[in-house]
Structures are given as C-alpha cells and as structure tokens.
Design a protein around this motif. Structure first.
Motif, PDB file in Angstrom:
ATOM      1  N   SER A  10       0.837  -1.205   0.000  1.00 42.08           N
ATOM      2  CA  SER A  10       0.000   0.000   0.000  1.00 42.08           C
ATOM      3  C   SER A  10       0.867   1.249   0.000  1.00 42.08           C
ATOM      4  O   SER A  10       0.418   2.323  -0.382  1.00 42.08           O
ATOM      5  CB  SER A  10      -0.956  -0.005   1.203  1.00 42.08           C
ATOM      6  OG  SER A  10      -0.241   0.164   2.387  1.00 42.08           O
ATOM      7  N   ILE A  11       2.138   1.094   0.455  1.00 42.74           N
ATOM      8  CA  ILE A  11       3.031   2.237   0.425  1.00 42.74           C
ATOM      9  C   ILE A  11       3.499   2.508  -0.993  1.00 42.74           C
ATOM     10  O   ILE A  11       3.757   3.635  -1.392  1.00 42.74           O
ATOM     11  CB  ILE A  11       4.214   2.014   1.396  1.00 42.74           C
ATOM     12  CG1 ILE A  11       3.719   2.314   2.838  1.00 42.74           C
ATOM     13  CG2 ILE A  11       5.382   2.962   1.113  1.00 42.74           C
ATOM     14  CD1 ILE A  11       4.677   1.957   3.902  1.00 42.74           C
ATOM     15  N   PRO A  14       0.485   4.641  -1.991  1.00 42.67           N
ATOM     16  CA  PRO A  14      -0.126   4.976  -0.701  1.00 42.67           C
ATOM     17  C   PRO A  14      -1.501   5.615  -0.875  1.00 42.67           C
ATOM     18  O   PRO A  14      -1.783   6.208  -1.910  1.00 42.67           O
ATOM     19  CB  PRO A  14       0.858   5.967  -0.088  1.00 42.67           C
ATOM     20  CG  PRO A  14       1.897   6.276  -1.087  1.00 42.67           C
ATOM     21  CD  PRO A  14       1.664   5.477  -2.316  1.00 42.67           C
ATOM     22  N   SER A  15      -2.251   5.467   0.158  1.00 37.96           N
ATOM     23  CA  SER A  15      -3.583   6.047   0.175  1.00 37.96           C
ATOM     24  C   SER A  15      -3.460   7.561   0.355  1.00 37.96           C
ATOM     25  O   SER A  15      -2.403   8.074   0.755  1.00 37.96           O
ATOM     26  CB  SER A  15      -4.374   5.466   1.353  1.00 37.96           C
ATOM     27  OG  SER A  15      -3.758   5.876   2.560  1.00 37.96           O
ATOM     28  N   GLU A  17      -4.595   9.456   2.532  1.00 38.83           N
ATOM     29  CA  GLU A  17      -4.280   9.848   3.912  1.00 38.83           C
ATOM     30  C   GLU A  17      -2.794   9.721   4.212  1.00 38.83           C
ATOM     31  O   GLU A  17      -2.185  10.593   4.810  1.00 38.83           O
ATOM     32  CB  GLU A  17      -5.078   8.959   4.879  1.00 38.83           C
ATOM     33  CG  GLU A  17      -5.695   9.790   5.982  1.00 38.83           C
ATOM     34  CD  GLU A  17      -6.692   8.963   6.753  1.00 38.83           C
ATOM     35  OE1 GLU A  17      -6.361   8.590   7.891  1.00 38.83           O
ATOM     36  OE2 GLU A  17      -7.769   8.691   6.187  1.00 38.83           O
ATOM     37  N   THR A  18      -2.242   8.610   3.743  1.00 34.40           N
ATOM     38  CA  THR A  18      -0.815   8.365   3.964  1.00 34.40           C
ATOM     39  C   THR A  18       0.005   9.427   3.239  1.00 34.40           C
ATOM     40  O   THR A  18       1.010   9.915   3.729  1.00 34.40           O
ATOM     41  CB  THR A  18      -0.433   6.951   3.458  1.00 34.40           C
ATOM     42  OG1 THR A  18      -1.384   6.044   3.968  1.00 34.40           O
ATOM     43  CG2 THR A  18       0.951   6.567   3.913  1.00 34.40           C
ATOM     44  N   LEU A  22       2.925  11.728   4.501  1.00 33.19           N
ATOM     45  CA  LEU A  22       4.274  11.679   3.938  1.00 33.19           C
ATOM     46  C   LEU A  22       4.709  13.034   3.393  1.00 33.19           C
ATOM     47  O   LEU A  22       5.882  13.367   3.386  1.00 33.19           O
ATOM     48  CB  LEU A  22       4.335  10.610   2.836  1.00 33.19           C
ATOM     49  CG  LEU A  22       4.265   9.164   3.348  1.00 33.19           C
ATOM     50  CD1 LEU A  22       4.158   8.177   2.158  1.00 33.19           C
ATOM     51  CD2 LEU A  22       5.452   8.782   4.201  1.00 33.19           C
ATOM     52  N   ASN A  42       7.086  12.054  -2.286  1.00 34.43           N
ATOM     53  CA  ASN A  42       6.396  13.025  -1.429  1.00 34.43           C
ATOM     54  C   ASN A  42       6.834  14.436  -1.784  1.00 34.43           C
ATOM     55  O   ASN A  42       7.677  14.669  -2.677  1.00 34.43           O
ATOM     56  CB  ASN A  42       6.628  12.701   0.058  1.00 34.43           C
ATOM     57  CG  ASN A  42       8.044  13.001   0.513  1.00 34.43           C
ATOM     58  OD1 ASN A  42       8.954  13.154  -0.314  1.00 34.43           O
ATOM     59  ND2 ASN A  42       8.245  13.080   1.828  1.00 34.43           N
TER      60      ASN A  42
END
Lengths: 752, 126
Positions: A10-11, A14-15, A17-18, A22, A42
C-alpha cells in the motif's frame, strides 16, 4: 508477515491519507516499482528535484533523477536487486540531478517492497539531502589535507585534537624534536601535553586550551620540560574548528620552539637592565642639545627629578636661551658653544636656584656628531655637587666662627687625624697648628686610663653619640691641665660619620678655685679646732686634777668646758653647712639597716635619756628591708631629729619612735610630748640659723643649723622631712627615705 | 722590771702635744714627742714605739707623707698608727685607711679621757 507486506504494497501506492502524512515530513520519500518507475514521491522529494507530481509519477527514476554518468551503473544495481540477484544495500548516498540541473547528494535509507507471495515488487527509500554537509566535509578534507601538507614541512608541530574527548588525533613530527618525546606517546597519553608544561606556566596554558571550547583562539608562550630535564620555550597557537552547528569539534594549532628567541630576548633584557642600572646608579643629569641649543633628550635619576630646574615638559624641545635667566645663560652657554666650535670637551660649574635653594653643579659638555662625523649638537653631563659645596661652605663658615672661639676646637677626620684646630687649641696645648694637623689629639691627651679612651671612642664612633667628660691633658711644655671635653660625631645625610668635632675647655683654674673653696672650709675648721682642742683638753685636765679647786674655779671651768663643747658642735655644723652648700659632700649608699642605726643613736643618748627620766617607746614594723643609704648621713639625720625630741621634751616626758614601710618609702616617725613649735613659726623651722622662741628659752646654746642640715641632706639624697606640731603638746617629725635608696653623690668630703 | 709601752706623739701644736704627753705620761705610758713628720719618722724608726699618734697638717713633712715613708720600712710597715687630727677629710681618711692605720680621729670631738681609753685599748691589741 502478511500484514507487513500489505502495508508495504500500500506504500507503493499509498492512500490519500498516507500521502498527506508523507508530504508533511522533511525527509524525501520515494517508492519505485520493479521497473524503476516512480510510483510515489512526497513533497520533500518533489521540492528537492524541482519537478511537479505529474512530471515524476510513472516516470523512470533513473532517467529523471540520476546523473547520466552514474545512471547505467545504478540502474544495473537496481535491476540486480529486483531480480533478487544481489543482497540489499540498506543505506547508501548518491547524487541526484534536479530539474534545474543542480546536483544534490542524498543519503538513502532503503526498504525492499514485496507482495503477499513474497515477490519483490519495488523499493521504498527515505532520503536526506546531505549536499551541504558533504560540501563542508569535502572542504574540511581539502583544508586538512592542505594543512597537513603544510604541517609536514614546517619546523614546529602542527596538531589536531578532537574536542569531545581531547584526544590528539594528529601531530606532526616536529613534536618529537621540540618535546623530546615520541609522537606515539602523545596519541596514547592524553595528558602528556599538559604534563610536559613547566608547572608555573601550566595553569595559564590549560586555561587557554579550555577557552578553545568557547570558540576563543589563543597564542601563548610557555615553557616545557623535556625528559632530559632541559627546558624549552614554546609558542603555541590554537584555533577552534566548528561544525555547521557552530559547535567546536576539533581544535588545531601550531607549536613552535622559540627557546633561542627567548634566550636572545632574555640576554637583551639583561643587558638593557645592566645599562639601566649603570645609568641610574650615576647621579648625573644628562642633557642632549642640537646645534641651536634646543633641549633634546635628557636622562635624570628618578630621585633627582625633583631637583630639576624645570619639569621636563617645560624644557624639552625648548631653546636654552628661552629658558635660562641671563646670569645662568652667561655661565652655561659659552662652554657649550665652545665645545661645538672647537670640537672639544669643556668643563664648567654653575649654580641654579631650585625651590629657593641654591644647588651647585659641575658640568662637562662634549660635542655630538652625526653619522657623517659632523658636529650636530652637544651633550652635557651635570653632577650635583651641592652637598660638597655646602659642606665646604659650612666648614668655611664654621672655621671662621671657630677661629675666634675661646674654647679650644678641633676637627678630625674619621680616623681621628686633625684637619682643623683653632687658635685657642694652640694656646691650650702649646702645639702650633702645623704640629697638630695630621696628628691625633692624643698628642696632648693620653693622661687617662686606657678604658676611658676606649669608652670615648665607642661612644662617638660606634654609638655615634656625643661624649663629654673631664680629662687631664698634658701641654707641649709638660704642664698637666684639667679639661672639660665635648666630642661629637658629625654625621652626613646617610648617617655616616664625616668628621669628629672636639671642643675642649681648660678648667684648671676653675678646679683650683673650687679646690681652694673647699680647702678653705676644711682648713678654717682645722684652724678653729686646734685652739679649741687645747682649751677643751686643758679644761679637762684641770677638772680632772685632784688638786684643790675652789668651788668657784670649778664652776668657771665647767662653763669653759660647756662653751668648748658648743664651739666644737658649731664648727662641725658650719663645716657641714658649707659642704652641703658647696655640694661637696659624699653620698655613699650601702645596704644598711635603718633600725640598727636608730638603736645605736639611742644607745649613745642613753645617759641623757635616763638622766631626764624620759620614756622611750620603739615601734618598728616587722621586716623593714635593708636599704641602700649612706649610714653616716642617716645617723646625722636621725640623731638630729632624736636629739631635738630629747632636748625639747620636759623631764619624765614620752618619746615614741616608729619605723614602717609605706608604699615605696621607709618612714620614720619621732613623736615627742615636748614644747611644740609655735604655729606662726612653723614655716621657718628648716631655715638656716632659725630657732623658735620657745626653743631658745629652753636651750639657749643651740645654733639653729640641725634641721637645716637634715633638710638639705634629704633634698640632695632623695628623701623628705615634715612635721606636725602643737604648742605645749608636742611635735611629730617624719622622715621618709625611698626603699630604692639614696642617690649616690661623689663628693670630696664627708659630713661630720 | 716591766717596760712601759712606748707612745710616739707627732703633733705640731705644742699645747696639744704637751697636754697629750702629760695625760698619757700620767697613765704609766712612756711618751715621746715630735713636732713634725720628718722628726717623727726618724724617732719612729729609731725607737720603734708601740703606738704612734699622728697629726696630718704639720710643717716640713705632713702626716700622710710620713705614714707613706713609714710603711716603706721593714719595721714601720706593721707599726700601729692612729691618725689624730682636726682635719675632717673623707679622702684623707680613706687614704690613711689604705695605709693601715687603726683609726682616724678628729681631736676636737674627743675627750682626753676617752682618748686614753682608746690608746690603752689599741695597745692591748696584738
């Protein structure tokens, strides 16, 4: 394990939210899929590279961010990694290229991403931009390298110390030469440097070192002690090296051997000091003038600053003609000009009023030359000779005054050699001045015992005190004469004896007159006693002869006998009075018992006491100490007082004698029940030849000298007499003598 | 027969000399007299008296000089001497004392009777 994989995949994508999270962190976060395409980057990452999200996502990382020259190599590594053909490199640094073409160094922290089945699907890397840090380090490395290079070639010791633990991490070979110790030891023993410092210099050196930590550099000179005990001077310079946070990480420095330099400096200091002491030990004033006679430099011993004519400010740079008054210019200027014109040294004396006192100088002027040997001015050295001149002047004045003095005056040098004698000295001794000068005053002295002269010299030469006394001297013609001498050492400023002054007075005539006076008294008394003796003894013979004497004859002879006795007493009393008044009687104190003396007196008066039926009471305090008195004088005193008590107390009366110690005195008390002294006459009792009216009627034969003599003796010997008396009731006489005794007096005669 | 003690009176005042000779003579003493120091010294050395009464102020030779010379003589150095004078002088008394005299007496202070007692007393002393 499963959960972990899920999280990681998932990273890779990433979602939302993540991503928010980040984006908020400072670190760069990048995830690549297994083909090396950017699946996520990021905000920090995008900022670093300068691209937008669009420009990066899905693009080849290596194409987009890795410099071309390293791209192939790094991509190759990535591929091997993805194929599981290479073990994973967790941390590495590499360069990235920004959109603007700048290169940045990023230190990466990598994680392999795997799917549920464990298949590698990509990487996740977190990175920090270490470009600046790297640059600094690079610079440091370069700087250090240069320094090291330099350091190896310099003679001193270049050193680097890590600040955190104060470990010397580098020092050049120069250390071994200077410190005389092995370089390895410096690395091994942290405190070797401090220990080698000379103890007196250590504290300061260590303080300087500690201050490096506060960012302060230093340059310090200190001594070190080498193992062979030799001492070396070191000049040590230290500098703090700070990191980008401003913290001291290392300190570097350079230590140089400056022993030779120091020695030279010391030698120079020593020779400067010598020169200084030579100059300051001369009492001379030195002035330097140019050709126009402007005052240039001057040298003046510090203690003489006060004796300068003007303060230096007022004469430096000024012309002598503007400063000195006319009469001084006339004396001083010509010799200076002469010195310059004739190119010779000239000498001259001058006097100058300083603070109202004339000071005398002896000066010498010498021409000054420039580098080409031409006269360019004059140097004047002046010596203050005021003391000498004043001494000479005083001596001259003194000699003038002394010359006419009636006393014989002689001045000798410190060895006693006569340098001056006045006219009276010639007259006194009979020697001419020619005969006296250069000789010792013993020329006419030496008549006294050796001890006398020893004491004399000790007094004037060692104790530096005046001496006076009476001596016998012998004139050139052999005449012995009595002289009163007064000798004084004349002292200089530093209390040193300059010369001795001797004043002598011939007192032979005075002595003769004195002798004649006292001899007259004793001769007169002798002459008076002669016929008295004849009268008394013949009367005694007649009265003692068993031949018939008519009662009338017997009565008359008794009168003659009594008169003779009175006459004897009177002569004795007059002799005593004369001796007391001339001061020629002796007081010879010796330890004596006063009570014993009183007992003796009472014994001799026994018949009278019995004859008149008097009652005598003695009351002596216990333990009356023996005192230093002249027993003969005490006998005279007490027998007078006791005789009076007996004489003036009617038959059957009472007399009481008391002796006691009161404080510092021994007090005698003689109480009688006699006729007393009329109140209006009491104040005259101690007068010479005075007799109270009632006393005359009781004893017409008294002469009124007894109490006068007693009082006079006590006055001279240090005692007191007083009384209380009431008419017809009696008198009490008190005599007190100090326990410390009588003052001795070297007279010529005893009292009788 | 017992020999009388011999007394030499050296005294220039003749009345005094006579009264002394009379008084002492009456006391069973053999008295010889001289009127100055010089004669007194000669007599002393010739007659060896048992006691000398010596005046001080005298013509030709005074008493102190006579005493000094007497003490230089073998017999005279131990001769018994009493100074009998009217001169009251502490120095003279001290000097006489040093020369070994028995006493220094002031004539006018003495009664003849007491003097005789004193003389007898001295003679008895060895």
């Amino acid at each position: 394990m499963k959960r972990e994989t899920t999280a990681k995949s998932s990273i890779l994508y990433p979602s939302a939210e993540t991503i928010k999270f980040l984006d908020a962190i400072n670190a760069i976060v990048v995830s690549l899929d297994k083909d090396g395409k950017i699946s996520f980057i990021n905000k920090a990452g995008r900022n670093l590279l300068g691209y937008t999200k669009k420009e990066l996502l899905g693009k080849d990382w290596f194409k987009q961010a890795i410099p071309a020259e390293a791209r192939k190599e790094i991509k190759g590594v990535f591929r091997k990694l993805m194929g599981g053909k290479m073990s994973f490199v967790k941390v590495y640094d590499n360069e990235v290229v920004t959109k603007s073409g700048k290169r940045k160094i990023v230190s990466w922290h990598n994680t392999l991403l795997k799917d549920k089945s464990g298949k590698i699907i990509g990487t996740l890397s977190a990175g920090t931009d270490i470009t600046e840090k790297q640059e600094i380090q690079q610079k440091h490395r370069q700087g250090e390298a240069t320094l090291r290079q330099m350091a190896e070639t310099i003679k001193g010791c270049f050193w680097i110390t890590r600040w955190s633990d104060k470990q010397t991490i580098y020092a050049t070979k120069g250390f071994e030469k200077i410190w005389g110790r092995k370089l390895e030891d410096l690395y091994k023993k942290k405190n070797l440097w401090a220990q080698a410092i000379y103890p007196k210099d250590r504290t300061k050196a260590l303080q300087n070192f500690i201050n490096l930590g506060k960012g302060q550099s230093y340059s310090e000179e200190y001594r070190i002690r080498r193992p062979d005990k030799s001492i070396r001077w070191v000049r040590d310079q230290g500098y703090p090296v700070k990191d980008n946070q401003g913290e001291v990480k290392r300190v570097v420095g350079l230590a140089q051997d400056i022993t030779k330099e120091k020695e030279a400096e010391e030698k120079l200091k020593l020779s400067e000091a010598k020169l200084e002491s030579i100059i300051s030990s001369t009492p001379d004033l030195t002035f330097v003038f140019n050709k126009k006679l402007d005052f240039g430099e001057y040298y003046c011993p510090p203690e003489m600053e006060k004796t300068l004519y003007l303060p230096p400010k007022k004469f430096l740079g000024k012309n002598i003609n503007d400063i000195f008054p006319k009469e001084l210019r006339e004396v001083v200027v010509p010799p200076l000009l002469e010195a310059m014109q004739k190119e010779i040294c000239t000498s001259f004396d001058y006097e100058i009023p300083i603070r109202g006192e004339i000071r005398y100088y002896a000066a010498r002027a010498c021409p000054r030359r420039d580098a080409r040997g031409r006269v360019c001015g004059v140097t004047v050295v002046s010596r203050d000779i005021s003391q000498r001149i004043n001494a000479e002047e005083n001596m001259r004045k003194f000699q003038l005054a002394a010359e006419g003095a009636s006393d014989h005056i002689v001045i000798t040098d410190i060895d006693g050699k006569i340098i001056f004698a006045n006219q009276a000295a010639e007259e006194n001794t009979g020697y001419s001045r020619k005969e006296m000068i250069g000789k010792n005053p013993s020329l006419w002295g030496q008549q006294m015992p050796v001890e006398f002269y020893k004491k004399l010299w000790r007094t004037i030469k060692i104790e530096k005190k005046p001496f006076s006394g009476e001596v016998k001297n012998k004139g050139k013609d052999g005449r012995l004469y009595d002289a009163e001498i007064r000798l004084s050492p004349i002292l200089g400023d530093k209390d040193e004896i300059i010369y001795f002054l001797g004043i002598e007075r011939d007192i032979t005539r005075e002595k003769e007159i004195d002798r004649a006076k006292t001899e007259f008294v004793s001769l007169a008394s002798h002459e008076l006693r002669g016929p008295l003796t004849a009268i008394n003894w013949y009367t005694e013979m007649l009265l003692g002869s068993k031949e018939d004497l008519s009662p009338r004859c017997n009565k008359y002879l008794q009168e003659i006998k009594a008169g003779g006795r009175r006459m004897v007493k009177l002569v004795n009393a007059l002799l005593n009075v004369s001796r007391i008044e001339l001061g020629t009687f002796t007081i010879k104190p010796e330890l004596s018992s006063v009570t014993a003396i009183i007992d003796q007196i009472l014994k001799t008066r026994q018949s009278k006491i019995k004859g008149r039926g008097l009652q005598i009471t003695k009351s002596y305090q216990k333990h009356i100490p023996k005192v230093k008195i002249d027993p003969a004088l005490i006998r005279t005193i007490m027998s007078n007082v006791i005789s009076n008590a007996i004489k003036y107390t009617p038959a059957g009366g009472k007399i009481s004698i008391e002796v006691s110690k009161k404080g510092k005195d021994i007090v005698f008390k003689v109480i009688d029940s006699g006729c007393g002294i009329p109140a209006n006459q009491q104040h005259r009792v101690f007068e010479k030849l005075f007799r109270a009216d009632n006393a005359v009627s009781i004893d017409p034969e008294g002469h009124g000298l007894g109490l006068y003599i007693v009082k006079s003796i006590l006055d001279q010997a240090g005692g007191k007499i007083w009384f209380e008396s009431a008419l017809n009731q009696g008198s009490t006489f008190y005599v007190s003598i100090p326990v410390s005794g009588m003052k001795p007096q070297a007279g010529k005669k005893e009292l009788t | 027969m017992e020999t009388k003690p011999k007394i030499l009176v050296i005294e220039d005042d003749i009345p005094v000399q006579k009264v002394l000779a009379d008084k002492l003579g009456a006391e069973e003493l053999d008295v010889i007299v001289a009127s100055d120091g010089e004669k007194g010294l000669k007599m002393a050395l010739a007659d060896h008296p048992n006691l000398i009464l010596l005046d001080i102020i005298m013509p030709n030779m005074d008493g102190m000089t006579m005493l000094q010379k007497l003490r230089q003589d073998e017999w005279g150095k131990d001769a018994k001497v009493v100074i009998l004078t009217n001169l009251a002088d502490a120095y003279k008394a001290e000097e006489a004392n040093k020369r070994g005299v028995f006493d220094y007496l002031v004539k006018s202070d003495w009664k003849l009777e007491d003097l005789v007692k004193m003389v007898k007393d001295k003679l008895n002393k060895k």
